[in-house]
Scaffold this motif. Structure first.
Motif, PDB file in Angstrom:
ATOM      1  N   TYR A   5       0.832  -1.194   0.000  1.00 28.90           N
ATOM      2  CA  TYR A   5       0.000   0.000   0.000  1.00 28.90           C
ATOM      3  C   TYR A   5       0.867   1.244   0.000  1.00 28.90           C
ATOM      4  O   TYR A   5       1.905   1.275   0.664  1.00 28.90           O
ATOM      5  CB  TYR A   5      -0.906   0.038   1.236  1.00 28.90           C
ATOM      6  N   GLN A   6       0.436   2.252  -0.742  1.00 31.38           N
ATOM      7  CA  GLN A   6       1.088   3.552  -0.696  1.00 31.38           C
ATOM      8  C   GLN A   6       0.083   4.541  -0.136  1.00 31.38           C
ATOM      9  O   GLN A   6      -1.026   4.672  -0.645  1.00 31.38           O
ATOM     10  CB  GLN A   6       1.548   4.010  -2.071  1.00 31.38           C
ATOM     11  N   ILE A   7       0.481   5.215   0.925  1.00 31.05           N
ATOM     12  CA  ILE A   7      -0.383   6.192   1.579  1.00 31.05           C
ATOM     13  C   ILE A   7       0.164   7.577   1.276  1.00 31.05           C
ATOM     14  O   ILE A   7       1.284   7.899   1.659  1.00 31.05           O
ATOM     15  CB  ILE A   7      -0.443   5.951   3.098  1.00 31.05           C
ATOM     16  N   VAL A   8      -0.616   8.365   0.585  1.00 31.49           N
ATOM     17  CA  VAL A   8      -0.223   9.735   0.265  1.00 31.49           C
ATOM     18  C   VAL A   8      -0.918  10.638   1.264  1.00 31.49           C
ATOM     19  O   VAL A   8      -2.132  10.624   1.387  1.00 31.49           O
ATOM     20  CB  VAL A   8      -0.616  10.099  -1.175  1.00 31.49           C
ATOM     21  N   GLY A   9      -0.142  11.416   1.986  1.00 29.14           N
ATOM     22  CA  GLY A   9      -0.689  12.226   3.065  1.00 29.14           C
ATOM     23  C   GLY A   9      -0.671  11.406   4.340  1.00 29.14           C
ATOM     24  O   GLY A   9      -1.701  11.019   4.876  1.00 29.14           O
ATOM     25  N   SER A  10       0.521  11.083   4.805  1.00 31.21           N
ATOM     26  CA  SER A  10       0.685  10.161   5.926  1.00 31.21           C
ATOM     27  C   SER A  10       0.792  10.881   7.264  1.00 31.21           C
ATOM     28  O   SER A  10       1.640  10.548   8.079  1.00 31.21           O
ATOM     29  CB  SER A  10       1.922   9.303   5.701  1.00 31.21           C
ATOM     30  N   THR A  32       4.703  12.193   2.727  1.00 27.54           N
ATOM     31  CA  THR A  32       4.260  13.414   3.394  1.00 27.54           C
ATOM     32  C   THR A  32       4.976  14.604   2.775  1.00 27.54           C
ATOM     33  O   THR A  32       6.005  14.435   2.117  1.00 27.54           O
ATOM     34  CB  THR A  32       4.520  13.362   4.914  1.00 27.54           C
ATOM     35  N   THR A  33       4.448  15.780   2.980  1.00 24.26           N
ATOM     36  CA  THR A  33       5.108  17.010   2.547  1.00 24.26           C
ATOM     37  C   THR A  33       5.644  17.775   3.742  1.00 24.26           C
ATOM     38  O   THR A  33       6.192  18.856   3.581  1.00 24.26           O
ATOM     39  CB  THR A  33       4.142  17.909   1.756  1.00 24.26           C
ATOM     40  N   SER A  34       5.487  17.224   4.935  1.00 27.17           N
ATOM     41  CA  SER A  34       5.896  17.896   6.167  1.00 27.17           C
ATOM     42  C   SER A  34       7.177  17.283   6.724  1.00 27.17           C
ATOM     43  O   SER A  34       7.156  16.155   7.224  1.00 27.17           O
ATOM     44  CB  SER A  34       4.799  17.781   7.225  1.00 27.17           C
ATOM     45  N   PRO A  35       8.299  18.016   6.673  1.00 27.93           N
ATOM     46  CA  PRO A  35       9.544  17.487   7.230  1.00 27.93           C
ATOM     47  C   PRO A  35       9.413  17.093   8.701  1.00 27.93           C
ATOM     48  O   PRO A  35      10.052  16.141   9.151  1.00 27.93           O
ATOM     49  CB  PRO A  35      10.539  18.636   7.057  1.00 27.93           C
ATOM     50  N   GLY A  36       8.553  17.780   9.442  1.00 29.37           N
ATOM     51  CA  GLY A  36       8.359  17.466  10.851  1.00 29.37           C
ATOM     52  C   GLY A  36       7.739  16.095  11.089  1.00 29.37           C
ATOM     53  O   GLY A  36       7.883  15.523  12.163  1.00 29.37           O
ATOM     54  N   TRP A  37       7.049  15.554  10.105  1.00 27.34           N
ATOM     55  CA  TRP A  37       6.416  14.241  10.240  1.00 27.34           C
ATOM     56  C   TRP A  37       7.330  13.107   9.792  1.00 27.34           C
ATOM     57  O   TRP A  37       7.025  11.931  10.012  1.00 27.34           O
ATOM     58  CB  TRP A  37       5.139  14.181   9.402  1.00 27.34           C
ATOM     59  N   TYR A  51       7.980  14.639   0.020  1.00 24.21           N
ATOM     60  CA  TYR A  51       7.796  15.346  -1.246  1.00 24.21           C
ATOM     61  C   TYR A  51       7.474  16.809  -0.997  1.00 24.21           C
ATOM     62  O   TYR A  51       6.927  17.170   0.048  1.00 24.21           O
ATOM     63  CB  TYR A  51       6.642  14.728  -2.053  1.00 24.21           C
ATOM     64  N   ARG A  52       7.799  17.632  -1.974  1.00 22.52           N
ATOM     65  CA  ARG A  52       7.394  19.031  -1.996  1.00 22.52           C
ATOM     66  C   ARG A  52       6.554  19.233  -3.243  1.00 22.52           C
ATOM     67  O   ARG A  52       6.719  18.504  -4.223  1.00 22.52           O
ATOM     68  CB  ARG A  52       8.611  19.950  -2.064  1.00 22.52           C
ATOM     69  N   ALA A  53       5.692  20.231  -3.239  1.00 22.76           N
ATOM     70  CA  ALA A  53       4.886  20.535  -4.419  1.00 22.76           C
ATOM     71  C   ALA A  53       5.817  20.766  -5.599  1.00 22.76           C
ATOM     72  O   ALA A  53       6.820  21.464  -5.490  1.00 22.76           O
ATOM     73  CB  ALA A  53       4.032  21.765  -4.176  1.00 22.76           C
ATOM     74  N   GLY A  54       5.521  20.136  -6.707  1.00 22.11           N
ATOM     75  CA  GLY A  54       6.335  20.284  -7.898  1.00 22.11           C
ATOM     76  C   GLY A  54       7.433  19.249  -8.046  1.00 22.11           C
ATOM     77  O   GLY A  54       8.090  19.187  -9.081  1.00 22.11           O
ATOM     78  N   ASP A  55       7.667  18.419  -7.011  1.00 24.92           N
ATOM     79  CA  ASP A  55       8.679  17.372  -7.105  1.00 24.92           C
ATOM     80  C   ASP A  55       8.250  16.327  -8.129  1.00 24.92           C
ATOM     81  O   ASP A  55       7.075  15.968  -8.211  1.00 24.92           O
ATOM     82  CB  ASP A  55       8.863  16.638  -5.769  1.00 24.92           C
ATOM     83  N   ALA A  56       9.206  15.838  -8.868  1.00 22.54           N
ATOM     84  CA  ALA A  56       8.948  14.680  -9.724  1.00 22.54           C
ATOM     85  C   ALA A  56       8.875  13.466  -8.801  1.00 22.54           C
ATOM     86  O   ALA A  56       9.685  13.336  -7.886  1.00 22.54           O
ATOM     87  CB  ALA A  56      10.070  14.509 -10.733  1.00 22.54           C
ATOM     88  N   ILE A  57       7.900  12.628  -8.994  1.00 20.57           N
ATOM     89  CA  ILE A  57       7.762  11.454  -8.136  1.00 20.57           C
ATOM     90  C   ILE A  57       7.973  10.186  -8.943  1.00 20.57           C
ATOM     91  O   ILE A  57       7.803  10.171 -10.160  1.00 20.57           O
ATOM     92  CB  ILE A  57       6.407  11.416  -7.406  1.00 20.57           C
ATOM     93  N   GLU A  58       8.339   9.136  -8.250  1.00 18.80           N
ATOM     94  CA  GLU A  58       8.518   7.849  -8.893  1.00 18.80           C
ATOM     95  C   GLU A  58       7.144   7.321  -9.301  1.00 18.80           C
ATOM     96  O   GLU A  58       6.189   7.417  -8.534  1.00 18.80           O
ATOM     97  CB  GLU A  58       9.137   6.858  -7.913  1.00 18.80           C
ATOM     98  N   PRO A  59       7.050   6.743 -10.497  1.00 15.98           N
ATOM     99  CA  PRO A  59       5.760   6.146 -10.866  1.00 15.98           C
ATOM    100  C   PRO A  59       5.448   4.956  -9.968  1.00 15.98           C
ATOM    101  O   PRO A  59       6.359   4.275  -9.498  1.00 15.98           O
ATOM    102  CB  PRO A  59       5.965   5.710 -12.311  1.00 15.98           C
TER     103      PRO A  59
END
Length: 70
Positions: A5-10, A32-37, A51-59
């Protein structure tokens, strides 16, 4: 039966889902996009991603598509 499973927004909800799935033997990728998490995410999932907005992600591998919950 275990799956992957891949959870986006963890963060709050996603971390609860990961905490439920991983002890059952499922492979969990968490993003997650939050370094604190990130530190907490490292303890909850097998493969943490930051990840950050605009990052290329792995398919997502085609083998995972069938196991994704929508």
């Amino acid at each position: 039966m275990s799956g992957s499973y891949q959870i986006v927004g963890s963060e709050y909800v996603g971390s609860a889902v990961a905490a439920h799935l991983r002890p059952q033997g499922h492979e969990v990728v968490g993003a997650t996009t939050s370094p604190g998490w990130l530190a907490e995410l490292c303890d909850l999932v097998d493969h943490p991603r930051l990840y950050r907005a605009g990052d290329a992600i792995e398919p997502i591998p085609a083998s995972w598509i069938g196991s994704m919950a929508f």
